[in-house]
Design an enzyme around this catalytic site. Structure first.
Site, PDB file in Angstrom:
ATOM      1  N   GLU A 152     -27.661 -13.576  -3.609  1.00  0.00           N
ATOM      2  CA  GLU A 152     -28.501 -13.035  -4.670  1.00  0.00           C
ATOM      3  C   GLU A 152     -29.327 -11.866  -4.157  1.00  0.00           C
ATOM      4  OE1 GLU A 152     -32.049 -14.488  -7.745  1.00  0.00           O
ATOM      5  OE2 GLU A 152     -31.788 -15.495  -5.822  1.00  0.00           O
ATOM      6  N   ASP A 187     -28.886 -13.075 -11.275  1.00  0.00           N
ATOM      7  CA  ASP A 187     -30.198 -13.361 -11.853  1.00  0.00           C
ATOM      8  C   ASP A 187     -30.535 -12.269 -12.862  1.00  0.00           C
ATOM      9  OD1 ASP A 187     -33.176 -13.227 -12.122  1.00  0.00           O
ATOM     10  OD2 ASP A 187     -33.076 -14.946 -10.767  1.00  0.00           O
ATOM     11  N   GLN A 213     -29.072 -17.205 -13.259  1.00  0.00           N
ATOM     12  CA  GLN A 213     -30.451 -17.625 -13.488  1.00  0.00           C
ATOM     13  C   GLN A 213     -31.097 -16.685 -14.499  1.00  0.00           C
ATOM     14  OE1 GLN A 213     -31.981 -17.722  -9.431  1.00  0.00           O
ATOM     15  NE2 GLN A 213     -31.725 -19.942  -9.345  1.00  0.00           N
ATOM     16  N   GLU A 249     -34.906 -20.335 -14.476  1.00  0.00           N
ATOM     17  CA  GLU A 249     -35.848 -20.081 -13.386  1.00  0.00           C
ATOM     18  C   GLU A 249     -37.006 -19.219 -13.896  1.00  0.00           C
ATOM     19  OE1 GLU A 249     -35.481 -18.931  -8.663  1.00  0.00           O
ATOM     20  OE2 GLU A 249     -34.834 -17.473 -10.149  1.00  0.00           O
TER      21      GLU A 249
END
Length: 268
Positions: A152, A187, A213, A249
């Site tokens: 990530e 993400d 996420q 998240e």
């Protein structure tokens, strides 16, 4: 939690570091289950014995879907991971082995291998070469353990020294090392904060994306509290054929349960 959107089906997991923080950590498992979640993620399970975490999962009827490799002590060079830090190979390998032990104990299928900060005095090319070598080693260990690892990138506004330059770089490393075992953690919050063009970038990386996420931007609250068109973004992710988990998240702007009303907005 399975949600049917206009683009298809999505699986949402609660992030217990960020959600249900009005409760003690041990109580968040039951709260997530009561809210309809069947999967949970949180970065660091290492403050509790693996057997205790497994009991909390089992008692709530939950699946652990993601953990991170451990970070170093606050203020250390490896606070956000050791993969990108030349000279920290032993620390990195110890962390991967610990993460894989927890993954096995928890039945957790995916480990996020944190890149870490690039030391200010390090040669950037050496640091990147160190990272690729470390990810290659981690991939071999994960493959033997039957676990996948994900990479990530964190947005440069918040972490300018973070090693991975972008999600595209994460994808290139995953492709080079072995996409059977290494994938991208996409993400949406970091993607929007860093460069935007979330849907276009996701669709380019989709063959390599193994985990997603979400949080809104700005503020990192739940979807619907910022600028990201989550109804459209999540419908496109579902339509892409992505079948993995989507980790929530985000930090609820109020009560976690009340904040879950955003889910109704993405239902078909």
């Amino acid at each position: 939690m399975i949600v049917q959107t206009s683009g298809g089906q999505l699986r949402l997991a609660a992030n217990l570091k960020w959600m249900f923080t009005e409760l003690p950590f041990d109580a968040r498992f039951d709260a997530a289950a009561a809210a309809g979640f069947t999967g949970v993620e949180f970065a660091s399970p290492y403050g509790l014995p693996a057997a205790r975490v497994r009991d909390l999962l089992n008692n709530a009827g939950l699946t652990q879907v993601l953990i991170n490799t451990p970070g170093g002590a606050a203020g250390s060079a490896t606070v956000m991971g050791a993969a990108y830090v030349p000279g920290a190979q032993d620390v990195f390998r110890e962390g991967v082995e610990r993460a894989l032990h927890y993954a096995d104990a928890l039945g957790n299928p995916i480990v996020h291998v944190m890149a870490g900060l690039c030391p200010a005095d390090a040669d950037p090319e050496l640091a990147f070469a160190t990272y690729v070598t470390n990810i290659g080693w981690a991939a071999s260990q994960a493959r033997a353990a039957g676990v996948r690892i994900v990479l990530e990138a964190i947005n440069k506004r918040e972490q300018p020294a973070y090693g991975l330059a972008s999600m595209e770089t994460a994808g290139a490393v995953a492709q080079a090392v072995g996409p059977d075992t290494v994938g991208v953690l996409f993400d949406v919050y970091h993607a929007q904060t860093d460069r935007g063009n979330v849907i276009e970038r996701f669709e380019r990386l989709a063959p390599l994306v193994r985990h997603v996420q979400i949080a809104d931007n700005p503020g990192r609250g739940e979807p619907g509290t910022g600028e990201i068109a989550y109804e459209r973004v999540l419908a496109r992710i579902a339509a892409s054929g992505y079948s993995g988990w989507i980790g929530c998240e985000y930090g609820p702007v109020g009560d976690t349960g009340e904040g879950l009303k955003w889910i109704e907005g993405i239902r078909r």
